[in-house]
Design a protein around this motif. Sequence first.
Motif, PDB file in Angstrom:
ATOM      1  N   PHE A 135      49.968  -0.256  53.037  1.00 58.09           N
ATOM      2  CA  PHE A 135      49.145  -1.457  53.180  1.00 58.09           C
ATOM      3  C   PHE A 135      47.680  -1.118  53.464  1.00 58.09           C
ATOM      4  O   PHE A 135      46.789  -1.884  53.097  1.00 58.09           O
ATOM      5  CB  PHE A 135      49.730  -2.372  54.251  1.00 58.09           C
ATOM      6  CG  PHE A 135      50.989  -3.050  53.819  1.00 58.09           C
ATOM      7  CD1 PHE A 135      50.955  -4.049  52.867  1.00 58.09           C
ATOM      8  CD2 PHE A 135      52.219  -2.646  54.326  1.00 58.09           C
ATOM      9  CE1 PHE A 135      52.118  -4.666  52.429  1.00 58.09           C
ATOM     10  CE2 PHE A 135      53.385  -3.259  53.907  1.00 58.09           C
ATOM     11  CZ  PHE A 135      53.340  -4.268  52.943  1.00 58.09           C
ATOM     12  N   ARG A 136      47.428   0.022  54.109  1.00 53.72           N
ATOM     13  CA  ARG A 136      46.043   0.457  54.261  1.00 53.72           C
ATOM     14  C   ARG A 136      45.415   0.696  52.890  1.00 53.72           C
ATOM     15  O   ARG A 136      44.288   0.295  52.626  1.00 53.72           O
ATOM     16  CB  ARG A 136      45.983   1.743  55.084  1.00 53.72           C
ATOM     17  CG  ARG A 136      46.133   1.558  56.586  1.00 53.72           C
ATOM     18  CD  ARG A 136      46.161   2.898  57.272  1.00 53.72           C
ATOM     19  NE  ARG A 136      46.163   2.772  58.724  1.00 53.72           N
ATOM     20  CZ  ARG A 136      46.388   3.779  59.558  1.00 53.72           C
ATOM     21  NH1 ARG A 136      46.638   4.997  59.084  1.00 53.72           N
ATOM     22  NH2 ARG A 136      46.344   3.578  60.872  1.00 53.72           N
ATOM     23  N   GLN A 137      46.181   1.341  52.018  1.00 50.12           N
ATOM     24  CA  GLN A 137      45.662   1.608  50.675  1.00 50.12           C
ATOM     25  C   GLN A 137      45.509   0.312  49.891  1.00 50.12           C
ATOM     26  O   GLN A 137      44.540   0.129  49.140  1.00 50.12           O
ATOM     27  CB  GLN A 137      46.606   2.554  49.932  1.00 50.12           C
ATOM     28  CG  GLN A 137      46.081   2.998  48.570  1.00 50.12           C
ATOM     29  CD  GLN A 137      44.745   3.701  48.658  1.00 50.12           C
ATOM     30  OE1 GLN A 137      44.598   4.662  49.425  1.00 50.12           O
ATOM     31  NE2 GLN A 137      43.757   3.237  47.898  1.00 50.12           N
ATOM     32  N   GLN A 138      46.440  -0.605  50.083  1.00 51.05           N
ATOM     33  CA  GLN A 138      46.363  -1.900  49.414  1.00 51.05           C
ATOM     34  C   GLN A 138      45.084  -2.633  49.813  1.00 51.05           C
ATOM     35  O   GLN A 138      44.372  -3.181  48.959  1.00 51.05           O
ATOM     36  CB  GLN A 138      47.591  -2.719  49.789  1.00 51.05           C
ATOM     37  CG  GLN A 138      47.807  -3.974  48.974  1.00 51.05           C
ATOM     38  CD  GLN A 138      49.093  -4.662  49.372  1.00 51.05           C
ATOM     39  OE1 GLN A 138      49.147  -5.379  50.366  1.00 51.05           O
ATOM     40  NE2 GLN A 138      50.158  -4.446  48.600  1.00 51.05           N
ATOM     41  N   LEU A 139      44.793  -2.655  51.110  1.00 56.76           N
ATOM     42  CA  LEU A 139      43.568  -3.281  51.586  1.00 56.76           C
ATOM     43  C   LEU A 139      42.342  -2.592  51.009  1.00 56.76           C
ATOM     44  O   LEU A 139      41.395  -3.252  50.549  1.00 56.76           O
ATOM     45  CB  LEU A 139      43.521  -3.253  53.111  1.00 56.76           C
ATOM     46  CG  LEU A 139      42.227  -3.784  53.735  1.00 56.76           C
ATOM     47  CD1 LEU A 139      42.115  -5.296  53.538  1.00 56.76           C
ATOM     48  CD2 LEU A 139      42.144  -3.448  55.209  1.00 56.76           C
ATOM     49  N   SER A 140      42.347  -1.272  50.996  1.00 60.16           N
ATOM     50  CA  SER A 140      41.209  -0.528  50.449  1.00 60.16           C
ATOM     51  C   SER A 140      40.988  -0.856  48.981  1.00 60.16           C
ATOM     52  O   SER A 140      39.848  -0.990  48.518  1.00 60.16           O
ATOM     53  CB  SER A 140      41.431   0.983  50.625  1.00 60.16           C
ATOM     54  OG  SER A 140      41.459   1.332  51.985  1.00 60.16           O
TER      55      SER A 140
END
Length: 561
Positions: free
Chosen positions: A7-12
């Motif tokens: 989800f961190r990558q998704q947000l990024s």
Amino acid sequence: MYTKEYFRQQLSDIISPIEKYYNGGKVQYARHSAWYENLSADVEAFARPLWGLVPFWAGGGENETFEKLYITGITSGADKKNDGYWGDCHDKDQRFVEMAAFAYGLIFAPEKVWEPLKSTAKNNFEKWLYSINDKEVCDSNWTFFRVLVNVALKKVGRKYSQEQLDKDIARIDEFYLGNGWYIDGLHGQKDYYIGFAFHFYGLIYAVAMEDDDKERSDIYKERATEFAKTFIYWFDEDGEALPYGRSLTYRFAQAAFWGACILAGIRPFSLGVMKGILIRNIENWLSKNIFDTSGILSVGYDYSNLLMAEHYNAHGSPYWGLKAYIFLMLSDDHEFWSCDIEEMPKLDELKLIKEADMLVSRRNGKSVAYPAGTITDFACGQIVPKYLKFAYSAHFGFNVMRSNVSIDEAACDSMLTFVVDGAVLVRRHLKSYNVENDRVVIEWSPFKGIDVKTVITPTSFGHTRSHEINSEYDCVAYDAGFAVASRDKDNIKTKDSFIAQARNDFQFCEVLTETGGESCIIESSPNTNIRYSKTVIPAMKYEIHKGKNEIKTLIRDHLEG
């Protein structure tokens, strides 16, 4: 699969495309207009990514590029002597909305958006934020913006107004209706703002002020727990949520409430159930055509569509949806990351949500809402189709009007529409309503000289509508079902074959009658539906005569499986 890093990558991936458009404390990449100043729109586009970045940072995420952008932007934006100054605020200023995102940062990620600021920048930022105490905010969920700003200033040891904080909390209590529901201001809205505004901010307060104001924190947690018990009916089992009311361009903010509940440690349902609602909603949204060719979130719903926008939707507005990522604030060892995703719990087939003035039916994992339609005088863009249709479904979406000069451009799904002297007239004036355990009764008028009493009754196949019409005119009325997605006409030779194909589409909605109407298909003007760019509307056409008319229409939506 659904790890914190995922989800961190998704947000990024969501925020990275706007990086190149930062210009000090402004973000500029488009120029369609909202009701407020263009400067405020640029500040909005700068502030709103913080709804995702703050929990990202607070949960241990690192992004040096954006950290620098925000320290640089806040430094210039809060400085009156700088060309990039955000400007002095006036009463009911849009910039008050964006102050809430800055407050979010000061409360939960001060090491990223406060501590790196130089002394002068801190002083400037404090003064700019504090100015919300000297001005009037809209008498609605906006009251919470001032609450959050004062909490934030208190948390970083700066000047704040306890007196204003107390007044605003008291005013918020006056909006409370019971069973977890608030009313959002004087116009009477009961929509997604109850979840992604009132409760979202209340739970932020509860987490931030647990030690300072435990009594109030507990109240907000208790109210959110009650709200969840009926709000869950707004979500289909596949992650779709009811498209109803305004601000739908915030998209996955629909699920932000559930993340806030998890952060606050309340469990109206099991953690796995709430995790499932949250993740299915986000994943469902990201599978749609909601980004433009540059990777930027568009204004619209399932696709870019300014026709359905409110007058307060500027280019950066959709990033308010990043509120959904509040769960990134959870610690790495929180059970959220390891617990199983659960399916929706068993829900009642028909649920009365009295405080929201609606019935919600539940069939085959899908919800259909039957609201009384109490919004009549809040003009912010397509307000009638967003609140006053007879039924709302995530499966079908709904149409907005392009004009009232033809039935095709009016595109009136799920409404009883009158055509008088060439003008297309829809439900507008509400005279009375009653939402009962098994039906909704509404007395309304589209126009002086036509009065209607409508009884909407959910059934095992959809719903029925009984209308008693007293008219001073001979006219035509169309009682329409849900708009259904239609295939492109490029490979269909005639309009008749196009309509025949629409009848056979998997989303078919039948409209039948017990009172002698004529079956018809209305070809909607393109881009009027919020989910599908091309739709047709099955309807019954009735001849209405002067005097009393009684008609009954059956809507078979095929959601039962």
